[in-house]
Scaffold this motif. Structure first.
Motif, PDB file in Angstrom:
ATOM      1  N   GLY A   1       2.414  32.794 -20.920  1.00  0.00           N
ATOM      2  CA  GLY A   1       3.127  31.630 -21.432  1.00  0.00           C
ATOM      3  C   GLY A   1       3.072  30.496 -20.441  1.00  0.00           C
ATOM      4  N   GLY A   2       3.936  29.518 -20.636  1.00  0.00           N
ATOM      5  CA  GLY A   2       3.911  28.377 -19.748  1.00  0.00           C
ATOM      6  C   GLY A   2       5.157  27.531 -19.846  1.00  0.00           C
ATOM      7  N   VAL A   3       5.135  26.448 -19.092  1.00  0.00           N
ATOM      8  CA  VAL A   3       6.287  25.555 -18.985  1.00  0.00           C
ATOM      9  C   VAL A   3       5.887  24.143 -19.354  1.00  0.00           C
ATOM     10  N   LYS A   4       6.708  23.514 -20.165  1.00  0.00           N
ATOM     11  CA  LYS A   4       6.640  22.087 -20.428  1.00  0.00           C
ATOM     12  C   LYS A   4       8.050  21.550 -20.235  1.00  0.00           C
ATOM     13  N   PRO A   5       8.276  20.664 -19.268  1.00  0.00           N
ATOM     14  CA  PRO A   5       9.633  20.193 -18.997  1.00  0.00           C
ATOM     15  C   PRO A   5      10.351  19.745 -20.261  1.00  0.00           C
ATOM     16  N   GLY A   6      11.464  20.392 -20.546  1.00  0.00           N
ATOM     17  CA  GLY A   6      12.250  20.053 -21.724  1.00  0.00           C
ATOM     18  C   GLY A   6      11.691  20.583 -23.022  1.00  0.00           C
ATOM     19  N   GLY A   7      10.557  21.290 -22.972  1.00  0.00           N
ATOM     20  CA  GLY A   7       9.894  21.748 -24.189  1.00  0.00           C
ATOM     21  C   GLY A   7      10.294  23.155 -24.589  1.00  0.00           C
ATOM     22  N   SER A   8       9.822  23.561 -25.755  1.00  0.00           N
ATOM     23  CA  SER A   8      10.051  24.909 -26.250  1.00  0.00           C
ATOM     24  C   SER A   8       9.050  25.175 -27.367  1.00  0.00           C
ATOM     25  N   GLY A   9       9.019  26.401 -27.841  1.00  0.00           N
ATOM     26  CA  GLY A   9       8.108  26.733 -28.929  1.00  0.00           C
ATOM     27  C   GLY A   9       6.948  27.583 -28.463  1.00  0.00           C
ATOM     28  N   GLU A  10       5.764  27.337 -29.045  1.00  0.00           N
ATOM     29  CA  GLU A  10       4.576  28.108 -28.708  1.00  0.00           C
ATOM     30  C   GLU A  10       3.386  27.196 -28.455  1.00  0.00           C
ATOM     31  N   HIS A  11       2.448  27.707 -27.663  1.00  0.00           N
ATOM     32  CA  HIS A  11       1.179  27.016 -27.430  1.00  0.00           C
ATOM     33  C   HIS A  11       0.132  28.089 -27.190  1.00  0.00           C
ATOM     34  N   LEU A  12      -0.972  28.018 -27.889  1.00  0.00           N
ATOM     35  CA  LEU A  12      -2.015  29.047 -27.843  1.00  0.00           C
ATOM     36  C   LEU A  12      -1.446  30.416 -28.221  1.00  0.00           C
ATOM     37  N   GLY A  13      -0.400  30.405 -29.058  1.00  0.00           N
ATOM     38  CA  GLY A  13       0.224  31.649 -29.469  1.00  0.00           C
ATOM     39  C   GLY A  13       1.117  32.266 -28.422  1.00  0.00           C
ATOM     40  N   LEU A  14       1.399  31.525 -27.349  1.00  0.00           N
ATOM     41  CA  LEU A  14       2.224  32.019 -26.245  1.00  0.00           C
ATOM     42  C   LEU A  14       3.472  31.164 -26.112  1.00  0.00           C
ATOM     43  N   PRO A  15       4.556  31.725 -25.574  1.00  0.00           N
ATOM     44  CA  PRO A  15       5.813  30.977 -25.489  1.00  0.00           C
ATOM     45  C   PRO A  15       5.765  29.825 -24.493  1.00  0.00           C
ATOM     46  N   VAL A  16       6.441  28.744 -24.850  1.00  0.00           N
ATOM     47  CA  VAL A  16       6.599  27.583 -23.977  1.00  0.00           C
ATOM     48  C   VAL A  16       8.081  27.479 -23.616  1.00  0.00           C
ATOM     49  N   LEU A  17       8.385  27.432 -22.336  1.00  0.00           N
ATOM     50  CA  LEU A  17       9.761  27.359 -21.853  1.00  0.00           C
ATOM     51  C   LEU A  17      10.012  25.996 -21.203  1.00  0.00           C
ATOM     52  N   PRO A  18      11.292  25.561 -21.152  1.00  0.00           N
ATOM     53  CA  PRO A  18      11.595  24.217 -20.636  1.00  0.00           C
ATOM     54  C   PRO A  18      11.608  24.115 -19.119  1.00  0.00           C
ATOM     55  N   THR A  19      11.828  25.229 -18.405  1.00  0.00           N
ATOM     56  CA  THR A  19      11.883  25.209 -16.942  1.00  0.00           C
ATOM     57  C   THR A  19      11.194  26.457 -16.399  1.00  0.00           C
ATOM     58  N   VAL A  20      10.818  26.401 -15.145  1.00  0.00           N
ATOM     59  CA  VAL A  20      10.209  27.571 -14.506  1.00  0.00           C
ATOM     60  C   VAL A  20      11.252  28.670 -14.341  1.00  0.00           C
ATOM     61  N   ARG A  21      12.497  28.286 -14.033  1.00  0.00           N
ATOM     62  CA  ARG A  21      13.543  29.295 -13.894  1.00  0.00           C
ATOM     63  C   ARG A  21      13.719  30.084 -15.196  1.00  0.00           C
ATOM     64  N   LYS A  22      13.689  29.375 -16.327  1.00  0.00           N
ATOM     65  CA  LYS A  22      13.814  30.053 -17.608  1.00  0.00           C
ATOM     66  C   LYS A  22      12.602  30.938 -17.859  1.00  0.00           C
ATOM     67  N   ALA A  23      11.431  30.459 -17.483  1.00  0.00           N
ATOM     68  CA  ALA A  23      10.222  31.270 -17.642  1.00  0.00           C
ATOM     69  C   ALA A  23      10.291  32.536 -16.802  1.00  0.00           C
ATOM     70  N   MET A  24      10.866  32.438 -15.596  1.00  0.00           N
ATOM     71  CA  MET A  24      11.027  33.623 -14.760  1.00  0.00           C
ATOM     72  C   MET A  24      11.947  34.637 -15.430  1.00  0.00           C
TER      73      MET A  24
END
Length: 713
Positions: free
Chosen positions: A81-104
């Protein structure tokens, strides 16, 4: 918040966006309140990536990150997955989180690849450190040095996160199919040779040579070409020493800093305590570097007291490292070393996908001798006049006088610069300003970037200046001078700020003279900071209109002096066009070694780095720059494609013939990404071009043409 971190971040400009500036860490950030130099060393094991490694991308939805992620996933990298500041949802079928801390919390990654622009990269790295991501890979070039030093102030006070980069191709496990970076995947094959390199293009040459020889690679670490590296040669050697997948090691170094000499000391220790040490080979670039110039990479310059390319070569050789002069030789050299060590060459060959086997020139290696020794100061693209220098120093309560005449019997050298090994700023001091004595008597006293010079560092520097017996007023003035230089250094984002000083016998006050200021262009070019300083820029005395034109086009072009003992304006030199600073340096080195003696008598006319993202227009402009030098008899285009596509280079060459008017013989050597397409483009054009894929063949043809040979032969 940590006191030192608060002071450090207080120097940052106001927040513009999450990835546009450094910002205060969250209350959950766990950094100790004291500088623990051993803490960061505890993260070296985080470099052992492989099929198990869970990877996220910061800047995940961007164009570059998307393309890279698609390639890496197809190759086998476990991107979760990955991070987009303030973002959410999916990209390339993988989760998008708003912060790195949330991704961790959600994705539990082992590593993050940072795919954001240079002006956003420092904040992205900081966010990853705060979230305690074990491995952080920063590929961006032109991150301001002072941002990096702030980051290292954080890194040195923790033991969770390890940084690779910046200005590096990244890290890749060929065995584990894990890529965090932008390395050209078709070049790699699984094997058992570990590589650590400053230069991206030279590392690709190294990888290609191993793959063609049927050896392959285990783990490849891009140290990067910045002034300060998050992971250096010694760190990588510690990984390779204990890595069961690594049976041999390759080091790719270049001028700048002392990391190669430190690696040599580490290797000596390793060989003493190990019964059957892993074979190690190395190449060093920069023997023919123009004295006093920054050779493409931000860190490719020799500071006072630092070793030259030749001294690095000798240090590694004396440690038992097998030295080569061009990375295309590594395949055959490593085969021989592995056989002599009793290690199984067959085992390694069977694990590699040697899809591009080719024999290479394998004559005995010998050192390359530089044309001249480096000067004490660096010529940089940001130059301000002597009057502006004096005025700037005065703003920081440093009053400069004309140099005393005659030269005083006792003068001292003092300033603030970078301690590359300590990854921090330092006081630099020497009790003499004699050009002969200074390199040997200079000493560096590191201090934490966020804390500033400590009293103990200041007192140690004054003692090294041999001012212990000076009047108390003069000693106090010296301490105040150090603090004032630091204030200038930090506020104006200098790389080096030094002066000479003396204490006249008739007074107890300092006379300050011969100031030298060396600024970081990236602060303005990437982040638009220091605009007032940049506005003072004036052409340097040794910057030609050609160099100015090159800079506007994003090309690093440096004319080289004619070889010693030759006419001031010979007519048989070689114009070089290369993608990548490390490869450009090594190309010039090898041309000098191979072609400066009979039956040839020629050398390079210039250093030219098109950059890793060259376009057809860039290549056309490069030809224009090279052909403006009347000394050039033949043009040598030496390309190893990573991000640079060989077919695009070929199109640029054709464009140059059409729009510039190429009236000199052209030799082209294409390797790497889309090399077959590039060669086909040149064949279809039916232009007077000699095309090769073998480097040694191309060099011999260049030498022949430079010395009067005909294109028809």
């Amino acid at each position: 918040m940590l006191p030192q971190l608060s002071r450090c971040l207080g120097r940052s400009l106001g927040a513009q966006s999450r990835y546009q500036c450094l910002y205060s860490p969250s209350p959950h950030a766990k950094f100790s309140t004291s500088l623990q130099r051993n803490g960061y060393d505890d993260t070296i094991s985080n470099l052992k990536i492989g099929s198990h490694t869970r990877v996220i991308f910061q800047g995940f939805t961007g164009k570059q990150a998307t393309a890279n992620a698609q390639e890496s996933i197809a190759w086998g990298t476990n991107i979760v997955g990955g991070v987009k500041p303030g973002g959410s949802g999916e990209h390339l079928g993988l989760p998008v989180l708003p912060t790195v801390r949330k991704a961790m919390e959600v994705l539990k990654p082992h590593a993050t690849g940072i795919y954001v622009a240079a002006h956003q990269a420092a904040a992205a790295i900081e966010e990853a450190v705060e979230a305690e991501v074990p491995l952080i890979v920063a590929v961006a070039e032109h991150i301001p040095l002072h941002d990096i030093m702030k980051i290292h102030s954080m890194l040195q006070s923790q033991s969770k996160s390890r940084l690779v980069g910046a200005n590096a191709p990244g890290i890749i496990s060929a065995i584990g199919r894990c890529r965090i970076g932008f390395q050209p995947l078709p070049t790699f094959s699984p094997g058992h040779i570990g590589i650590v390199a400053k230069s991206g293009t030279l590392s690709y040459e190294t990888v290609g040579s191993l793959t063609r020889a049927g050896l392959g690679q285990s783990l490849c670490i891009g140290m990067g070409g910045d002034v300060i590296a998050g992971t250096n040669f010694v760190d990588a050697l510690k990984v390779f020493e204990t890595d069961d997948d690594t049976e041999a090691i390759i080091i790719v170094g270049e001028l700048g800093g002392t990391s190669e000499e430190e690696a040599a000391d580490c290797i000596k220790d390793y060989r003493k305590r190990t019964e059957n040490p892993k074979p190690i080979a190395a190449v060093i670039g920069g023997f023919q570097a123009a004295p006093g110039r920054i050779m493409g990479h931000a860190g490719a310059w020799t500071g006072i007291g630092e070793g030259t390319s030749e001294s690095k070569y000798r240090a590694l050789e004396s440690a038992g490292v097998t030295m080569v002069d061009h990375p295309a030789k590594f395949g055959s050299v490593m085969k021989d070393l592995l056989a002599k060590s009793g290690r199984s060459v067959k085992k390694i060959e069977n694990s590699a996908q040697a899809q591009q086997r080719r024999s290479y020139h394998t004559t005995c290696c010998h050192p390359i001798h530089p044309l001249s020794s480096p000067t004490l100061q660096q010529t940089r693209s940001l130059h301000i006049s002597a009057d502006h220098t004096s005025s700037l120093l005065k703003q920081f309560n440093i009053n400069v006088s004309p140099a005393p005449q005659p030269s005083p019997p006792s003068s001292h050298y003092l300033g603030i610069t970078v301690a590359r090994t300590a990854r921090s700023p330092c006081i630099i001091a020497a009790p003499s300003t004699s050009p002969k004595a200074l390199p040997h008597r200079v000493h560096r006293f590191p201090f934490d970037y966020c804390a500033g010079p400590t009293s103990s560092a200041i007192n140690a520097a004054i003692a090294h200046l041999q001012l212990d017996a000076a009047p108390p007023k003069a000693k106090a003035q010296t301490a105040e001078l150090i603090r004032n230089l630091w204030n200038l250094y930090a506020e104006k984002e200098a790389i080096t700020a030094t002066v000479s000083l003396t204490i006249p016998s008739s007074a107890d006050t300092l006379t300050i003279f011969d100031p030298y200021l060396f600024f970081d262009d990236a602060a303005y070019k990437s982040n638009k900071r220091q605009a007032d300083l940049h506005a003072l820029r004036s052409p340097s005395d040794d910057t030609s209109p050609i160099e100015a034109e090159a800079e506007k086009a994003g090309i690093v072009y440096i004319p080289l002096a004619s070889p010693p003992g030759r006419a001031a304006a010979p007519r048989n030199l070689i114009g070089t066009l290369v993608n990548g600073a490390g490869l450009a340096m090594n190309t010039n080195d090898v041309l000098s070694l191979r072609l400066s003696s009979p039956p040839y008598s020629t050398a390079s006319a210039n250093f030219l780095d098109t950059g890793g993202k060259a376009t057809s227009e860039t290549i056309k402009t490069s030809f224009k720059l090279i052909l403006a030098d009347p000394r050039v008899a033949v043009v040598f285009v030496n390309i190893f494609g990573g991000l640079t596509l060989c077919d695009m280079i070929a199109e640029g060459i054709i464009l140059a013939f059409k729009e510039v008017g190429v009236d000199k013989p052209v030799v082209v050597r294409l390797r790497g990404t889309n090399e077959e397409k590039g060669q086909e483009v040149l064949r279809r054009a039916k232009l007077p071009i000699k095309a090769f894929d073998d480097f040694e063949d191309a060099v011999r043809e260049v030498g022949r043409l430079a010395n009067g040979g005909s294109m028809e032969e």
